[in-house]
Design an enzyme around this catalytic site. Sequence first.
Site, short mmCIF file in Angstrom:
data_model
loop_
_atom_site.label_atom_id
_atom_site.label_comp_id
_atom_site.label_asym_id
_atom_site.label_seq_id
_atom_site.Cartn_x
_atom_site.Cartn_y
_atom_site.Cartn_z
N LEU A 516 18.22 -14.03 -5.24
CA LEU A 516 17.48 -13.80 -6.32
C LEU A 516 16.09 -14.39 -6.32
O LEU A 516 15.77 -15.50 -6.39
CB LEU A 516 18.19 -14.51 -7.65
CG LEU A 516 19.54 -13.75 -7.89
CD1 LEU A 516 20.01 -14.56 -8.94
CD2 LEU A 516 19.78 -12.45 -8.30
N ASP A 517 15.12 -13.44 -6.32
CA ASP A 517 13.72 -14.09 -6.21
C ASP A 517 13.38 -14.48 -7.86
O ASP A 517 13.67 -13.79 -8.93
CB ASP A 517 12.75 -12.87 -6.12
CG ASP A 517 11.26 -13.30 -5.89
OD1 ASP A 517 10.81 -13.96 -5.23
OD2 ASP A 517 10.53 -12.69 -6.87
N LYS A 518 12.80 -15.70 -7.67
CA LYS A 518 12.59 -16.31 -9.00
C LYS A 518 11.69 -15.65 -9.87
O LYS A 518 12.07 -15.29 -11.15
CB LYS A 518 12.14 -17.95 -8.77
CG LYS A 518 11.87 -18.68 -10.16
CD LYS A 518 11.44 -19.92 -9.92
CE LYS A 518 10.06 -20.12 -9.58
NZ LYS A 518 9.11 -19.61 -10.93
N THR A 521 12.06 -11.98 -11.62
CA THR A 521 13.47 -11.51 -11.56
C THR A 521 14.29 -12.57 -12.40
O THR A 521 15.07 -11.94 -13.40
CB THR A 521 14.16 -11.76 -10.09
OG1 THR A 521 13.34 -10.73 -9.36
CG2 THR A 521 15.38 -10.90 -10.24
N LYS A 706 11.20 -14.92 3.48
CA LYS A 706 12.46 -14.46 2.49
C LYS A 706 12.85 -13.54 3.69
O LYS A 706 14.16 -13.38 3.43
CB LYS A 706 11.64 -13.48 1.57
CG LYS A 706 10.99 -14.45 0.16
CD LYS A 706 10.53 -13.56 -0.73
CE LYS A 706 10.02 -14.39 -1.89
NZ LYS A 706 9.47 -13.75 -3.04
#
Length: 830
Positions: A516-518, A521, A706
């Site tokens: 999960l990208d902070k 998101t 990433k």
Amino acid sequence: MSTDHLHDQPQSRVVELDIEGMTCASCVNRVERKLGKLDGVEASVNLPLESAHVTVPAGITDQQIVDTVNATGYKATVRPARFPSQSAGHEADTLGLPASADSGGMRQHASKVGPRRQGSLAELARPGGRRGGTSEHAEHDSDGAANGDHAEHGAEGGTQGDHMQHGPAAAQFVPRLIVAAFLTVPAFLISMVPALQFPNWGWVAGALALPVVSWAAWPFHRAAAVNARHLASTMDTLVSIGVAAAYLFSLWQLALDPRMTEHPAMEGMESGGLYFEVAAVVTTFLLLGRFLEANAKQKAGDALKALLNLGAKDATILQDGSEHKVPADQLRVGDVVVVRPGEKIATDGEVIDGMSAVDASLLTGESVPVEVERGSKVTGATINTSGRLLVRATRVGSETTLAQMARLVSQAQTGKAPIARLADRISAVFVPIVLAIAALTFGLWLAFSGPAIEPAELRAAFTAAVTVLVIACPCALGLATPVGLLTGTGRGAQLGILIKGPQVLEDTRTVDTILLDKTGTVTTGKLAVGSTLAFGGYQGTDVLRLAGAVEAASEHPIAHAIAAAAVEAQTGHDDGGRLPAVEHFRSAPGGGVVGTAEGRVILAGRTGWLTENGVRPSGPQQEALAAAEATGATAIWVAVDGTPAGIISLRDTVKPGSAEAVAKLKKLGLRPILLTGDNAAVAAQVAATVGISPDDVYAGVLPAGKVDAVRRLQAGGAIVAMAGDGVNDAAALAQADLGIAMGSGTDVAIEAADLTVMGNDLGQVAQAIELSRRTLATIKTNLFWAFFYNAVGIPVAALGLLNPMLAGAAMAASSVLVVANSLRLRSFGK
């Protein structure tokens, strides 16, 4: 997520076909096989939509594709584009991608690639409907000529209703079904109820059944004949042979003994020598099944129809100072559209004048309107709730967000999941095997009857063979996968969830880890006041109120956050939430603001701004600032009359539903991992808030990192999903086994993902995975019952334990059961 090499060929193109005459999985398999024999051609045929998605190399013409399908025994027409095609790189440009995006090293998936045609919204997503008497090619030519003028272009709207059809219209079965039922009931009663019989009733039953097995059953006979000419067989072959055999056998029996039914009490008929009522009842049941299938398939496609209907039908454009109303599909890039309160925004664009709040709930599912002003981007099909807006169109026709949503849904419905290929392989040999079983059944019954075969034994052998033919029709097998996919993807579209292809369903089943990208998101991506530290006798509320007063006059995002927090803190006070008036306001870009409120000079900004204005914080105060910044907060000084009064810390806030969404992801069996470019302190705080383990936090990760994070997890055996919304997430979304883009994000991220949620809520990510898994489970259930039905039904029929009438009813019921099971997905999320 496999790579489709055909799509990667720069010379290849995609042709969409509408195909008439297909009735079962065998038809689908034969069309795909024939098209696949053309060099470099790959086709995916959809039975409920009666359409085909064909990838064609440069050396093959559209006419060759159409002729190949027609030679197979079906009628194919090319679905034309309604707008002239743009340059090859045009769509990539509109999405923010370079024209040569494939060369960037990203792993492309079959569902993500392939040329896209320009077209109206309805034309792009039309699921293979039939046309009336007009020529599609003639429409295409006239459209091309009319494209340059708004007025001429208006003639196009008339055919849109036809675009909403899904496969054979249910209405076409109604006349045959009514006639069949009207004649079958008396034929059945005469044949089966002795009290209703009269002398020579068999001839009357035969006369009543004749229109049923000829005219009413004509669709089956015609399809069987067409296939026979091409030395092929389908489910219609089984139906046609079974019905015709039952009727002709009965007629033959009656011809051999015209007085067979001379006596009403059925003397001499104990062994059941006539099957007129069987032929009629089976035909009626099958027509009823087809009618219910067509009705249900149309309901399954209603979600896509509803998605298309979200778009505005008309638009008011501003030309030379005057307003003109035109159909929305005539808008061109650069047109200025007038949107009044309560109206839908006709197309994607940029606000050039006015302020308002836009309700995007129809597309995103989010109920909170979004404030827009000059320079804001707006999306077509959203509703202007308050002020008048002038919007310059930036995307029209097939390039709008709504059109791309419809395209993704339509492409997903046309594709095939790997599980569907198994059904196709079985259906390819199914009908010939059934014909062989029926012949073998007839032969074995006669063989076991002994040297002297009695008429009753002959009739028993015939009954068993006909029952095998009737019960084995693979309707349910052909509908199991596409109807489930059609309903699931359609329901997803209604919930703001776009499933890019059937392969995605398989991927969601196997995924066990989700990154999960902070920012954007898990969190809002917007700063909000987290805490206020006061110095020198001031209270935190005083510091926030005074800072909010001066910041309210600034346009900076940090200023907006502080002013909003100050107003919220003041709500309920005697002043009604109003902040003090400010005089002598002045700001410096990148520095801060200064103004006079309540007779005091208020400064707010960075350390340099205070120094520039002669304010010198003490050592302990500077340590307090450093401590706040060490936690990842953005720290702003507030000084009153030349003395530091406090520090306001702002943080990226966690979305309200993120913690609940993380819990739901865990319940689905996924391991959530937080991925962010922020420092470890910020990441740890966010992870603790939403319930992610400290060991599952990757902080300080750059965009390239990433992708590395995804690869490392994959190398460790994990099946990885990635959820993100930014350009910097696109490569990781493409690398992941399942890429999930948040719809509030960039087009690049959405293009690289497999699943797209049109809202901002992380809960929709969990909902998307759950829907995908539910859709796959529904398809598997459909296939199980379709296989189980035939596996049990054929042996029972061959043993003579089943009446042909019951077999016909069971066969029709199996198809309806499969469709009804799929329609349960329409209630998902309610």
